[in-house]
Design an enzyme around this catalytic site. Structure first.
Site, PDB file in Angstrom:
ATOM      1  CB  SER A  95      -0.969  -0.046   1.180  1.00 48.06           C
ATOM      2  OG  SER A  95      -1.990   0.906   1.027  1.00 48.06           O
TER       3      SER A  95
ATOM      4  CG  ASP B 143      -6.208  -2.891  -3.647  1.00 47.85           C
ATOM      5  OD1 ASP B 143      -6.748  -2.026  -2.928  1.00 47.85           O
ATOM      6  OD2 ASP B 143      -5.137  -3.446  -3.348  1.00 47.85           O
TER       7      ASP B 143
ATOM      8  CG  HIS C  12      -5.503  -2.730   0.568  1.00 47.53           C
ATOM      9  ND1 HIS C  12      -5.140  -2.131  -0.608  1.00 47.53           N
ATOM     10  CD2 HIS C  12      -4.818  -2.088   1.558  1.00 47.53           C
ATOM     11  CE1 HIS C  12      -4.273  -1.158  -0.345  1.00 47.53           C
ATOM     12  NE2 HIS C  12      -4.061  -1.123   0.954  1.00 47.53           N
TER      13      HIS C  12
END
Length: 514
Positions: free
Chosen positions: A227, A453, A483
């Site tokens: 991320s 995602d 995610h």
């Protein structure tokens, strides 16, 4: 809603939610040689501080080895590397395999920005057992986070009120109130953390990582970024391209976007994830308890949020489930397909007048523990984003942008559009419109995008590959939900990532896993 942040699937019930080259000569920076020569004092890890999320000391690893913690000294101001220092909290698990096959330290950043690596890595330990055979697994609290000179803003009572505010104002009075809450929060950050606020940019954290690499004894950086950790890794590769060893970026931030484009992309991403949830719920052999068709599910959610805007539900006493808290809770559940059953439960209960489960999910998003104490993830998230992002938005500008956000997501559009005012009146100027990740001369970086995602939409992976430069980024696609990709336990993804990190085998560009 925080910026993209990797969060582990947790068990949720009605009553509980359980989480669980040197710097000199690279980019013109100078570095105090004494810091590169420092020796870390590794000891058994204490329980995480409240700023790191609280809880118990990490349990021993499956083979009985203990997690070890240490503190690395880094310059407060990288423009004055011989000046004051701050402590950067580290955690590691020593490599489990034959010492002769050990590669080095594999450094993790799990995202946020604002997530504590010291508290997160032990929760993920089992997932990385294969990587531990040849690496020490290492993570850290980035500067401004947790025990690394953590930024402090509002106290727990004030944060309860902050997260109860109306995040989607409908009239002048509500817009004025939102700006007042934002100004109060930002003023508290300046009052309590003025010394740190100019020094929490992603470029500062990247320089910390290069110091970490040297202190850990590695000639190259071995890195796993998830991320926001992909943005941090890209910035590192830009600053120190010839120091990159083997690196993996998973759940990839689009480095070409400014704050508005990123929020608009998230609106589309969360809407896609909600569409997928609704389709999944209504396509099974059993009835979906929150709607008859996918469109019905989404219509009922939109109706719920409109109702909560005027009349909140009882949540976790004495707090009420507001529209903002419910939106946060729904978004949190979309980070992982493992959470979809809890979203169904939370919606079903909310339709019956009980907001507890959605509020528990919202609390998880915001870093609030069951005892009412907050980690510093929100303070750190805002501080790092506002130090990084140059644009500052007025209410008039947001109102002008609302139609595009609403078109992108009827459920999340307003909420994400109004989040753009979060850096209004921030005491430190933002650094740039978007990060620079161009890294000519770097070793290959494996870039893994997930088509479902919500927080870092799939398109960002291709944008990262292009921005890193020819011959650097290698794209791998995972056709999945949630995610990130590696944590899904998809064997194709894990085989590709492990093959590169452990054996240096770069998968073919364009590999697709499903």
């Amino acid at each position: 809603m925080p910026s993209p942040c990797r969060l582990r699937a947790a068990a949720v019930t009605v009553t509980a939610l359980l989480l669980t080259c040197s710097v000199a000569g690279c980019g013109g920076d100078a570095q105090d040689e004494d810091l590169t020569a420092q020796e870390l004092s590794w000891k058994d890890c204490p329980a995480p501080s409240q700023a790191e999320g609280g809880g118990s000391a990490p349990s021993p690893l499956p083979d009985g080895d203990a997690w070890q913690c240490a503190t690395m000294q880094a310059p407060l101001d990288w423009d004055d590397p011989e000046g004051d220092t701050i402590g950067i909290a580290l955690i590691r698990a020593r490599a489990s395999g034959d010492e002769s096959r050990r590669i080095g330290s594999l450094i993790f950043n799990f995202g946020g920005p604002g997530g504590s690596g010291v508290s997160t890595l032990p929760a993920f330990g089992d997932e990385y057992a294969a990587l531990r055979t040849r690496y020490d697994l290492v993570s850290f609290d980035p500067r401004g986070v947790g025990r690394s000179a953590g930024v402090r803003c509002e106290n727990d009572r004030q944060l309860d009120a902050y997260f109860q505010q109306d995040g989607t104002p409908d009239d002048t009075a509500e817009r004025t109130a939102l700006l007042a809450h934002t100004k109060d929060f930002n003023t508290a950050c300046e009052k309590n953390s003025a010394r740190m606020l100019p020094h929490v940019r992603t470029t500062d954290a990247a320089r910390d990582m290069d110091l970490m690499r040297q202190v850990l004894g590695d000639d190259r950086l071995y890195y796993f970024g998830i991320s926001y950790g992909t943005e941090l890794g890209g910035v590192y590769a830009h600053l120190f391209p010839r120091h990159v060893g083997r690196a993996v970026f998973d759940a990839v931030v689009d480095p070409t976007q400014d704050a508005e484009q990123s929020s608009l992309g998230q609106a589309r991403g969360f809407q896609l994830a909600l569409d997928n949830f609704a389709a999944h719920c209504t396509s099974g052999t059993q009835d979906c308890p929150v709607g008859d068709t996918a469109q019905d599910v989404e219509n009922r959610i939109a109706d719920l949020l409109r109702t909560l805007d005027k009349k909140p539900l009882p949540g976790i006493f004495p707090r009420l489930l507001t529209q903002s808290a419910a939106t946060n809770g729904i978004a949190q559940a979309l980070y992982s397909q493992d959470f979809w059953e809890y979203l169904t439960e939370g919606l079903e209960q909310a339709y019956s007048g009980d907001g507890k489960v959605l509020m528990l999910l919202s609390d998880l998003m915001n870093g609030r523990s069951e005892n009412g104490e907050y980690s510093n993830i929100t303070a750190a998230n805002v501080s790092i984003n506002c130090a990084d992002d140059k644009p500052r938005y007025s209410t008039a500008q947001v109102q002008e942008k609302l139609p595009r956000f609403r078109a992108a997501s009827p459920v999340f559009g307003d909420f994400l559009a109004w989040s753009l005012v979060g850096c209004t009146d921030w005491p430190v100027p933002g650094a740039a419109d978007h990060p620079d990740v161009g890294a000519p001369g770097s070793a290959p970086i494996l870039v893994v995008g997930n088509t479902g995602d919500p927080a870092t939409p799939y398109q960002g992976a291709r944008k990262m590959v292009d921005a890193l430069g020819r011959g650097v980024g290698v794209e791998l696609t995972y056709k999945g939900q949630g995610h990130g990709a590696y944590g899904s336990k998809n064997t194709c993804v894990q085989s590709a990532v492990n093959g590169y990190l452990l054996d240096g085998k770069v998968p073919a560009a364009g590999t697709v896993c499903s």
